[in-house]
Design a protein around this motif. Sequence first.
Motif, short mmCIF file in Angstrom:
data_model
loop_
_atom_site.label_atom_id
_atom_site.label_comp_id
_atom_site.label_asym_id
_atom_site.label_seq_id
_atom_site.Cartn_x
_atom_site.Cartn_y
_atom_site.Cartn_z
N LEU A 1 -5.87 14.11 7.97
CA LEU A 1 -6.54 14.81 6.88
C LEU A 1 -6.07 14.32 5.52
N LEU A 2 -4.81 13.95 5.42
CA LEU A 2 -4.31 13.41 4.17
C LEU A 2 -5.09 12.16 3.77
N THR A 3 -5.23 11.24 4.70
CA THR A 3 -5.99 10.02 4.42
C THR A 3 -7.46 10.33 4.22
N ARG A 4 -8.00 11.24 5.04
CA ARG A 4 -9.43 11.59 4.94
C ARG A 4 -9.75 12.17 3.57
N ASN A 5 -8.89 13.03 3.06
CA ASN A 5 -9.15 13.66 1.77
C ASN A 5 -9.00 12.69 0.60
N LEU A 6 -8.30 11.58 0.85
CA LEU A 6 -8.14 10.58 -0.22
C LEU A 6 -9.17 9.46 -0.13
N VAL A 7 -10.09 9.57 0.82
CA VAL A 7 -11.21 8.62 0.83
C VAL A 7 -12.03 8.83 -0.43
N GLY A 8 -12.23 7.80 -1.18
CA GLY A 8 -12.94 7.91 -2.46
C GLY A 8 -12.06 7.60 -3.64
N ILE A 9 -10.74 7.75 -3.47
CA ILE A 9 -9.83 7.39 -4.54
C ILE A 9 -9.84 5.87 -4.70
N GLU A 10 -9.58 5.38 -5.89
CA GLU A 10 -9.51 3.95 -6.12
C GLU A 10 -8.19 3.45 -5.50
N VAL A 11 -8.31 2.82 -4.33
CA VAL A 11 -7.13 2.44 -3.57
C VAL A 11 -6.21 1.52 -4.37
N ASP A 12 -6.79 0.60 -5.12
CA ASP A 12 -5.98 -0.35 -5.88
C ASP A 12 -5.19 0.30 -7.01
N SER A 13 -5.51 1.55 -7.33
CA SER A 13 -4.75 2.23 -8.38
C SER A 13 -3.37 2.63 -7.90
N LEU A 14 -3.18 2.71 -6.58
CA LEU A 14 -1.88 2.98 -6.01
C LEU A 14 -1.21 1.66 -5.65
N LYS A 15 0.09 1.57 -5.85
CA LYS A 15 0.84 0.35 -5.59
C LYS A 15 1.77 0.55 -4.40
N ALA A 16 2.26 -0.54 -3.86
CA ALA A 16 3.19 -0.49 -2.74
C ALA A 16 4.55 0.01 -3.22
N THR A 17 5.07 1.01 -2.55
CA THR A 17 6.42 1.49 -2.88
C THR A 17 7.48 0.65 -2.17
N ILE A 18 7.11 0.06 -1.04
CA ILE A 18 7.92 -0.96 -0.36
C ILE A 18 6.96 -2.09 0.01
N ASP A 19 7.15 -3.24 -0.55
CA ASP A 19 6.22 -4.34 -0.35
C ASP A 19 6.15 -4.76 1.12
N ARG A 20 4.92 -4.86 1.64
CA ARG A 20 4.65 -5.36 2.99
C ARG A 20 5.44 -4.58 4.05
N PHE A 21 5.50 -3.28 3.86
CA PHE A 21 6.33 -2.40 4.69
C PHE A 21 6.00 -2.54 6.18
N HIS A 22 4.72 -2.49 6.52
CA HIS A 22 4.31 -2.56 7.93
C HIS A 22 3.55 -3.86 8.23
N ASP A 23 3.90 -4.92 7.55
CA ASP A 23 3.27 -6.22 7.77
C ASP A 23 3.96 -6.88 8.96
N LEU A 24 3.27 -6.94 10.09
CA LEU A 24 3.87 -7.48 11.30
C LEU A 24 4.24 -8.95 11.14
N THR A 25 3.43 -9.70 10.42
CA THR A 25 3.73 -11.12 10.19
C THR A 25 5.07 -11.27 9.47
N LEU A 26 5.28 -10.47 8.44
CA LEU A 26 6.55 -10.50 7.71
C LEU A 26 7.71 -10.15 8.63
N ARG A 27 7.57 -9.12 9.43
CA ARG A 27 8.66 -8.68 10.30
C ARG A 27 8.97 -9.73 11.37
N TRP A 28 7.95 -10.42 11.85
CA TRP A 28 8.19 -11.51 12.80
C TRP A 28 8.94 -12.65 12.12
#
Length: 309
Positions: free
Chosen positions: A90-117
């Motif tokens: 519901l948190l994500t559902r209610n934020l559908v419509g927000i300008e996603v690019d207006s929010l920035k990464a608080t930890i860069d590439r946090f869940h990027d599997l390529t980076l972790r590999w």
Amino acid sequence: MNFILQRINIHVFKKPEVIAANIRLAADYLDQQHPDYLFPTVIKTSEGAEMVFDEEGYPWRLFPFIANTYTLDEVNNPEEAFSAAREFGLLTRNLVGIEVDSLKATIDRFHDLTLRWNQFESALQNAVEERIQIATEQIEAAQHYTWLVKKYETLIRSDELVLRVTHNDTKINNILFDSVSGKALCAIDLDTLMPGYFIYDLGDMIRTFVSPVNEEEKDTSKVIFRDNIYNALVSGYMESMGDVLSETEKSCPPFSGMMMTYIMALRMLADFLNGDVYYHTTYPRQNLVRATNQLALLKILDQHFNIEH
């Protein structure tokens, strides 16, 4: 009135101002579009600041205490799994419509599997021989699942996953439950609220919900797959997000669980190979125990889902 005073860990979150900005942007949007939705926000100082820095450079913030609520450290039944997953969705559902690019990464590439590999490969190349020998079995197990990296990269490149605002740390203890109804009330610990893919949130719920023991368990025979918990959490999440996910995305839950479990196994194993420099440890080889636990869960998920690769 009671409050919660919290210090942000600047060793993990090196850009605390981004955390504050993201929460503020989300709160403003939700206040306009979903005014009845409970979204915990900080109490500003008399000067209007959202954080106060101490002499050591640590930022502090104040939250209102929400009475008649509780948190859980583990999922005990399908009802808890359903309710928590529905609330994270519901948190994500209610934020559908927000300008996603207006929010920035608080930890860069946090869940990027390529980076972790890549980080795991680097750790393996630079590790001392003794640690490599100790972790030979775990290293071979991790290398067996490189196909997950390729599948992740294919999904990202294909644009089949939509970038949305996600929680990114969907453990059960990041949900407040209502003491009267026993239902999930709201998501908390919003420091990782930032752009991401839904597989991050759903996958981490699968990783942390389906087994009755957490990643600290040394006895891997206790790591099992609880079908009823899995079915409940997927149903709860889809109740909130089903109408916004594409058909391709709806087919991703099995992969998401394996991907997030693999990420954590790689991170823990890499930290062991690096000499235990990131995760706090209280006894020797603890990171290896954690990695072994997650690799055991990954094998169980692989056997259960049998994803084609």
